[in-house]
Design a protein around this motif. Structure first.
Motif, PDB file in Angstrom:
ATOM      1  N   THR B 516       0.833  -1.197   0.000  1.00 53.12           N
ATOM      2  CA  THR B 516       0.000   0.000   0.000  1.00 53.12           C
ATOM      3  C   THR B 516       0.867   1.245   0.000  1.00 53.12           C
ATOM      4  N   VAL B 517       0.218   2.298  -0.439  1.00 46.88           N
ATOM      5  CA  VAL B 517       0.793   3.629  -0.260  1.00 46.88           C
ATOM      6  C   VAL B 517      -0.161   4.336   0.685  1.00 46.88           C
ATOM      7  N   ARG B 518       0.368   4.975   1.697  1.00 41.00           N
ATOM      8  CA  ARG B 518      -0.501   5.652   2.647  1.00 41.00           C
ATOM      9  C   ARG B 518      -0.254   7.143   2.605  1.00 41.00           C
ATOM     10  N   LEU B 519      -1.362   7.847   2.787  1.00 42.55           N
ATOM     11  CA  LEU B 519      -1.292   9.294   2.849  1.00 42.55           C
ATOM     12  C   LEU B 519      -1.560   9.693   4.290  1.00 42.55           C
ATOM     13  N   TRP B 520      -0.657  10.456   4.849  1.00 43.16           N
ATOM     14  CA  TRP B 520      -0.763  10.864   6.243  1.00 43.16           C
ATOM     15  C   TRP B 520      -0.971  12.367   6.314  1.00 43.16           C
ATOM     16  N   SER B 521      -1.761  12.763   7.265  1.00 48.57           N
ATOM     17  CA  SER B 521      -1.911  14.190   7.495  1.00 48.57           C
ATOM     18  C   SER B 521      -0.876  14.623   8.512  1.00 48.57           C
ATOM     19  N   LEU B 522      -0.204  15.690   8.211  1.00 50.83           N
ATOM     20  CA  LEU B 522       0.759  16.217   9.175  1.00 50.83           C
ATOM     21  C   LEU B 522       0.111  17.255  10.084  1.00 50.83           C
ATOM     22  N   GLN B 523      -1.200  17.409   9.957  1.00 44.35           N
ATOM     23  CA  GLN B 523      -1.924  18.243  10.910  1.00 44.35           C
ATOM     24  C   GLN B 523      -2.396  17.387  12.090  1.00 44.35           C
ATOM     25  N   THR B 524      -2.952  16.264  11.741  1.00 44.00           N
ATOM     26  CA  THR B 524      -3.495  15.403  12.791  1.00 44.00           C
ATOM     27  C   THR B 524      -2.581  14.218  13.090  1.00 44.00           C
ATOM     28  N   PHE B 525      -1.604  14.009  12.221  1.00 38.77           N
ATOM     29  CA  PHE B 525      -0.698  12.868  12.349  1.00 38.77           C
ATOM     30  C   PHE B 525      -1.459  11.545  12.385  1.00 38.77           C
ATOM     31  N   THR B 526      -2.388  11.469  11.459  1.00 41.69           N
ATOM     32  CA  THR B 526      -3.124  10.223  11.294  1.00 41.69           C
ATOM     33  C   THR B 526      -3.082   9.838   9.828  1.00 41.69           C
ATOM     34  N   CYS B 527      -3.444   8.592   9.579  1.00 44.47           N
ATOM     35  CA  CYS B 527      -3.482   8.137   8.201  1.00 44.47           C
ATOM     36  C   CYS B 527      -4.800   8.559   7.577  1.00 44.47           C
ATOM     37  N   LEU B 528      -4.739   9.136   6.389  1.00 44.92           N
ATOM     38  CA  LEU B 528      -5.958   9.574   5.725  1.00 44.92           C
ATOM     39  C   LEU B 528      -6.436   8.536   4.724  1.00 44.92           C
ATOM     40  N   VAL B 529      -5.555   8.040   3.912  1.00 44.76           N
ATOM     41  CA  VAL B 529      -5.944   7.102   2.862  1.00 44.76           C
ATOM     42  C   VAL B 529      -4.876   6.018   2.751  1.00 44.76           C
TER      43      VAL B 529
END
Lengths: 632, 749
Positions: B516-529
């Motif tokens: 997989t490729v994961r997209l992380w938010s650096l605002q919430t530090f969670t995985c988005l997709v």
């Protein structure tokens, strides 16, 4: 057959396949096995090849088991479990036949679970930056400063360091004990080693405070005994700190009330311990230390306490050191010491007391020298064993023949331990290279001329006396000692107590005891100078070789004529308090005897100092037999 | 000549469409020429059966097969096939008529081939590509009288296995005896011929002969094929070929050789004289000989270009026009003085709209002619924050140090300490404020390298309490309690092999072994997709320089283009013959470069998914790529420790930088493109004079033929070698002021 190529790969032979099939309970024909082997080889290579790309993408050079397992998983093969450890598994050959196997030791889970040093995980991953190259020029600082212990100190470790040093140097003895114990067993303090070494090097600044010095030395001991620490080059620093304590005229020694002797003894003991346990690290230091000890000893300006330190230091380095440094030096030194001891002026009282100390130390050292030398001559083949207690009864007694100054038992095969071997190896530039061993008899004669009957070592060829036990044990004046009626114990032993003469003598304790660890108690009665009326000692050395090997040195076994019933003899008995002694009993017999001071060499005999008697005995020795001070 | 033409037809599309059935048919027909085996027949029918339900093209194939079976008097099979395919007799009859007419004398060999040709013509009605093959086969039939089977069957029995050695050494003797100028070119034949002959032997179960053959001739091959040879040597069974990807590559792709016309004629004449059909057949089947007019190339010229898994790139492959110019930057007025932020904000808005319109109108005049249309691919609009960032970056750029051979950059090294779990990838944001590491323990860790700590956005409940009108609302939404120097992102289930920050620093991409490729938010530090598409390890991923798009490539040999708001890929770039090991966006976001374990770099057009450039010349898997800031050049680094420079416009190799002793894992051009920095596993950073390296004379001839003679001037170009201490350099980054940042994990062993 492309054998040249084949060899580069993992290969599973036909036989292996057959074996594996057999172990799985399947019979496989030759043809099938061949086919299988070939296929297995291919698959193995394929997996190895696939796994290499995982290694490459992980940007590593080392292929790990994990890489291989990933490759297996992606080709729908079950992964291999249990080989994930970082360390390589030893691949050993079996003794019989050409069988190789991976050594897989059992892990005792109970021990693991109950282990006190619970690993708290590895340090936190972090990023550190530093300027490596400024304007593309110059290497400002090597990038590798990072990994050194100093920089990777974690908060935890620093805290630990603070707590430990505080506890050791603090007031609370209990805390200190705990801290020292932890220092001795903690497996994760390697990073702190330089810090501790630095702290210990602070001995020079606390030379007025015996207590602190003592604690620092204890710290050294803990570090040295920690099996997880690799001291490396730090051992030099430790040795120099210890040497400082041994040799320097400490500020604390100005006050005669301070028992700096104990400290020096302990430091010497520590030195010997370092040499025994870390011989490989300090071997280069051996000559250096011998030289400095010799220098101190030959320097008359130095105070007596330094000389004392030099003597106990030599003693700690083993009897060969004594033989090569102290012994040749003795005649020259003797004059000085004699002068001190002969001065009865009041102003000299203190110095004279110190002189007695030195005298005692020398006596102890040469006594052991004699014994060990004799042993090494008589039992060259059994070397090493004889030194261990409880094996050779004939040997044992001698260790105790000098009450209060029993030398550490020392394996005879020093050379095997790599220390004394340096002496023997000599080598260019070594001051002892031209040293020629003095034959034992000559040595004994010379030493006797100095010490006279103070020398507790006797050489006798007289028949073994059975059943000659000390007469009634008398209660010594010293309240610390309890009389032990161990006549029975003595009787049990095949080797009996030596017969006591009517002399006031300090006889060794029951030598046959298998527990002969260290030594009997320190001399309690100051007046009980060990003197000996045994005049014909001199003839003994010449005869010593006549006896059977185990009787070569029957201890203080006197010929019957002289061994009349002791008129005043008593026993000093008690229990040893050392940790490892577990209250072992000992006893020493004394018999009052009018002093005889006829022989010139024995002029000093009556001045025999009180040796090793300490006002505050140190009871914490881990190896009490190393101690020059006997716990009571 | 004919052979050449027939080779040219091959394309990716053809590979896809060419049905298995045709292969089997061919195998069958070849068998028919000798002894018809029932096995072949049944397999043919099986294949036909599988193909039956599909369109009219397939039906034609079936009919051809039927016709063939009938002619071979396999009536039972005919019946079975007919029944299974559901074909009516009439149809069959009507279709066979012309075939029968053509192949009246089925017995004779010559006629047989004509027959087969017509049959093939039929077979290939569906696909244009196949038609070509058939056509050329027919014409060739007249010339060289080859079997039909030659064209289609791969590695079926071709003759006495014992003679393979004779053939090969015959050719070897011939090539060694030709003139020097031709020898180098013809020597290129050795490796592909060797491999194919070996595989043919293995395929036909001549295990022993194969081994002998390998043993005898493997030593002759160029050293850079060593890795492939190692794979080959392990393979001695037909069954093993099935799962082996390298071999599939050999079978499905044609090995491309570039040979001058003279040399080619020489070879052809020799083979014809000797009646050396075996070799000739292999050349026709598995090689693609790209003939050019002109001087034969020298050995060094050849060596610099060869080494890839499937030979060199064809010339046509690099002919397409590439718009390598940069997009015009939107005009944002940079406040010359330090105005307060509000003023900037206010000004920013109206400006942006205006310049945009201006851009559209004025672009074509002002823009450099090599740049693509501004809207060739749709790009996200700039947000206010982006504009602010642009302004910041421009301001920084004014303080940039102008680098050159005399003013080298300072280097800062970011060392990852205690990375026992294994550091696998690193990325740094463009403004150098954040650094992220991907680790083998499946985590991604982000560090702030500025004093500004990393904070999360408050929870939804807390956000409700915030005064949204406040000026500092952006500050207020951050949860101060979560401030820390680093954050750990958990989500992957395998080592993280690639990470990339979005240009706006709001997102982080990570690609992992878990496919997989994961997209992380650096605002919430969670995985988005989690983008699932690659079903195999994803080796690398990278954000487009304009954000929104990203590319990923991995073990499945297909690079995918994604947009962050689509869960499925927008483009799939297929063509590499081995794992895609690294991916990189062109600065204008219109192209994507991929480096692969097949030892080629390919450039793909994002707009249409075409492969527009193939660069061959590396001798090992490529692990790093970097575009020059002006978009004209690309540099690639491989496990062989070499860095190669390529001119995108001309499709040429223009430089070779030798010096590293281990895999080059990091490449980066300085902000102005004067310096190329390379970081390697060998623990060094090397700086190269890029300007000088690109200053290569390219006359028309070299441009046309691609035969550049590279000067061996690595030492002159090397400006400096900088050692780390036991730390492989796995990432390099030039700050906006041209300070070089290097990163790697300290390796204590």
């Amino acid at each position: 057959m492309a054998e040249r190529e084949e060899r580069r790969f993992a290969e599973v032979s036909r036989d292996s396949v057959k074996l594996m099939a057999e172990s799985a309970g399947v019979e496989v024909g030759d043809e099938v096995a061949a086919l299988l082997a070939e296929d297995v080889c291919y698959r193995l290579r394929e997996a190895a090849q696939n796994s290499s790309q995982f290694m490459r993408h992980a940007k590593r050079r080392k292929l790990t088991v994990e890489d291989f397992n990933r490759a297996l998983r992606w080709s729908n093969v079950e992964a291999v479990c249990g080989y994930g450890a970082q360390d390589a598994l030893p691949f050993r050959p079996a003794k019989e036949g050409e069988l190789f196997f991976v050594e897989d030791r059992d892990v005792n889970l109970v021990n693991l679970a109950l282990a006190t040093n619970i690993p708290n995980g590895c340090a936190e991953t972090m990023v550190r930056v530093h300027v490596s190259y400024l304007d593309g020029k110059g290497n400002l600082e090597p990038q590798g400063t990072v990994p050194s212990a100093v920089q990777s100190l974690s908060e935890d470790l620093l805290k630990y360091y603070q707590q430990i040093t505080r506890a050791i140097l603090g007031e609370d003895p209990h805390l200190m004990k705990v801290a020292l114990l932890d220092l001795q067993t903690n497996s994760k303090i390697a990073a702190l080693l330089p810090y501790f070494v630095y702290v210990i090097s602070g001995v020079k600044s606390v030379s007025h405070d015996l207590e602190q010095l003592n604690r620092l030395l204890h710290m050294v001991k803990s570090l040295v005994q920690n099996p997880y620490l690799y001291l490396g080059s730090y051992v030099r620093s430790l040795v120099s700190s210890v040497m400082y304590c041994i040799l320097e005229p400490l500020a604390a020694s100005i006050n005669p009330l301070n028992d700096h002797w104990t400290l020096r003894d302990y430091a010497a003991l520590l030195l010997s311990h370092i040499f025994w346990t870390h011989g490989d690290l300090v071997s280069g230091l051996y000559h250096q230390i011998l030289l400095s000890l010799q220098k101190v000893l030959s320097d008359p300006v130095r105070p007596l306490c330094s000389h004392y330190g030099a003597v106990v230091g030599l003693h700690a380095l083993g009897w060969k050191a004594v033989e090569r440094v102290l012994y040749p030096h003795l005649p020259a030194y003797w004059a000085n010491l004699q002068a001190v001891l002969d001065d009865y002026s009041v102003s000299n009282a203190q110095v004279k007391a110190d002189g007695h100390k030195v005298y005692g130390a020398i006596l102890v050292a040469v006594e052991r020298l004699l014994k060990m030398k004799a042993l090494s001559l008589s039992k060259p083949a059994e070397g090493g064993v004889g030194g261990q207690q409880g094996t050779a009864g004939g040997v044992l007694g001698f260790r105790e023949s000098s009450p209060g100054l029993s030398p550490p038992p020392e394996p005879l095969s020093e050379a095997g331990l790599g220390i004394a071997s340096h002496l023997q190896a000599g080598g260019a530039g070594c001051p002892w290279e031209d040293w020629t061993p003095v034959p034992l008899p000559a040595m004994y004669c010379e030493l006797y001329s100095f010490f006279g009957d103070s020398l507790a070592v006797r050489f006798s060829t007289g028949p073994e006396l059975e059943g000659c036990l000390p007469a009634l044990p008398c209660q010594p004046a010293d309240a610390r000692k309890e009389t032990v009626a161990n006549a029975a114990a003595g009787l049990d032993n095949s080797r009996k107590m030596p017969q006591l003469t009517a002399n006031l003598n300090i006889s060794p304790r029951p030598d046959g005891s298998p527990h002969t660890e260290p030594p009997p108690p320190s001399l309690a009665g100051d007046g009980l100078n060990a003197e000996d009326t045994f005049h014909d000692v001199h003839r003994v050395p010449g005869q010593r070789s006549a006896g059977p090997s185990r009787d070569v040195f029957p201890k203080a076994r006197f010929p019957p004529p002289q061994a009349g019933p002791p008129s005043f003899s008593f026993l000093i008995g008690g229990r040893q308090m050392g940790r490892r002694c577990q209250g072992r009993r000992f006893q020493t017999s004394f018999g009052p005897q009018p002093p005889l001071a006829s022989l010139p060499p024995r002029a000093y005999a009556h001045k025999l100092p009180v040796i090793g008697r300490v006002s505050k005995p140190v009871r914490r020795w881990t190896c009490s037999h190393y101690s020059l001070h006997l716990p009571l | 000549m004919a052979a050449v033409q027939d080779g040219q037809v091959e394309s990716d599309a053809e590979k896809e469409t060419k049905p298995d059935a045709s292969n089997d048919v061919a195998g069958n027909s070849s068998g028919g020429a000798r002894s018809m085996s029932p096995n072949a027949a049944s397999s043919a029918s099986g294949a036909a059966k599988a193909a039956a339900p599909t369109g009219p093209g397939e039906q034609q194939t079936l009919l051809a097969v039927l016709q063939f079976l009938k002619r071979s008097k396999l009536l039972e099979s005919v019946d079975i096939l007919r029944r299974e395919a559901g074909l009516s007799d009439e149809l069959d009859e009507s279709q066979t008529n012309d075939g029968a007419a053509a192949g009246s004398g089925a017995g004779s060999q010559g006629e047989g081939s004509v027959d087969a040709a017509s049959l093939l013509r039929r077979v290939s009605v569906g696909g244009a590509a196949a038609t070509n093959i058939a056509a050329t086969t027919t014409s060739k039939g007249a010339e060289d009288q080859p079997d039909v089977s030659i064209v289609l069957s791969a590695y079926s029995q071709q003759g006495d296995p014992a003679l393979y050695q004779v053939y090969y050494s015959g050719l070897k003797n011939f090539i060694e005896s030709v003139l020097d100028c031709h020898r180098a070119e013809l020597s290129q034949l050795f490796y592909p011929l060797f491999v194919h002959m070996y595989l043919e032997l293995v395929y036909n179960n001549h295990e022993h002969e194969a081994k002998v053959f390998f043993e005898k001739f493997s030593g002759d091959q160029e050293c850079y094929y060593r890795d492939d040879l190692r794979v080959l040597s392990g393979l001695t069974k037909k069954e093993h070929m099935k799962g082996n990807e390298t071999l599939l590559d050999f079978r499905t792709s044609k090995f491309v050789l570039r040979i001058s016309r003279d040399s080619y004629q020489l070879l052809k004449r020799h083979l014809q004289e000797r009646q050396n059909n075996q070799i000739w057949l292999i050349i026709q089947e598995h090689l693609y000989i790209d003939i050019f007019d002109g001087m034969p190339r020298s050995k060094s010229q050849i060596d610099s270009m060869s080494g890839s898994l499937a030979g060199e790139a064809r010339r046509e492959a690099n002919k397409a026009k590439v718009y390598y110019g940069l997009l015009k930057e939107p005009e944002i007025e940079v406040p010359l003085d330090d105005e307060d932020d509000e003023a900037e904000n206010e000004e920013g808005k109206p400006k942006k709209k205006k310049p945009k319109k201006d851009n559209l109108g004025s672009k074509n005049k002002k823009q450099d002619p090599n740049a693509p249309q501004q809207n060739r691919i749709p790009l996200p609009e700039l947000k206010d924050s982006d504009k602010l960032d642009k302004i910041m970056s421009m301001k920084e750029a004014t303080k940039k140090i102008r680098l050159g051979p005399d003013t080298l950059p300072s280097i800062c090294f970011y060392t990852f300490l205690n990375a026992y779990q294994g550091l696998t990838s690193v990325d740094v944001t463009d403004d150098s404020s954040l650094i992220a590491g991907g680790f083998a323990d499946s985590t991604v860790r982000v560090w702030s390298v500025t004093p500004k700590k990393l904070r999360k956005v408050k929870s939804a409940a807390d956000l409700n309490l915030i005064d949204k009108e406040a000026d500092d609302v952006l500050e207020r939404i951050m949860d101060e309690k979560t401030a820390s120097e680093s954050k750990i992102l958990y989500g992957h289930s395998g080592p993280v092999y690639g990470i990339s920050f979005s240009p706006d620093r709001n997102y982080l991409l990570s690609s992992s072994e878990d496919g997989t490729v994961r997209l992380w938010s650096l605002q919430t530090f969670t995985c988005l997709v989690g983008y699932k598409g690659h079903n195999y390890p994803v080796w690398d991923t990278q954000f487009s320089p304009y954000g929104y798009y990203f590319v990923s490539g991995g073990h499945d040999r297909i690079a995918r283009l994604w947009a962050t708001d689509h869960y499925q890929p927008l483009r799939m770039f297929a063509g590499h013959l081995a794992d895609i090991t690294c991916t990189h966006f062109h600065p204008n976001s219109n192209y994507v470069a991929t480096g692969s374990a097949d030892r080629t770099v390919r450039l793909w057009d994002v707009l249409n998914g075409n492969c527009v450039r193939i660069f061959s010349g590396h001798k090992g898997p490529i692990h790093s790529l970097a575009f020059s800031p002006n978009g004209k050049y690309v540099a690639s680094g491989a496990t062989d420790g070499r860095v190669l420079l390529w001119d995108i416009g001309h499709g040429l190799m223009i430089g070779e930088l030798k010096g590293h002793t281990d895999t080059v894992y990091a490449l980066k051009f300085s902000r102005d493109g004067e310096i190329l920095a390379s970081g390697s596993m060998d623990g060094t950073v090397r700086l190269w004079d890029a300007l000088k390296a690109f200053d290569v004379e390219t006359d028309d001839f070299t441009a046309a033929t691609g035969h550049i003679h590279l000067p061996d001037n690595s030492q002159e170009l090397l400006l400096g070698t900088y050692m780390t201490k036991s730390t492989p350099v796995i990432h390099l980054h030039f700050t906006r002021r041209n300070l070089l940042l290097a990163a790697g994990g300290y390796n204590s062993q």
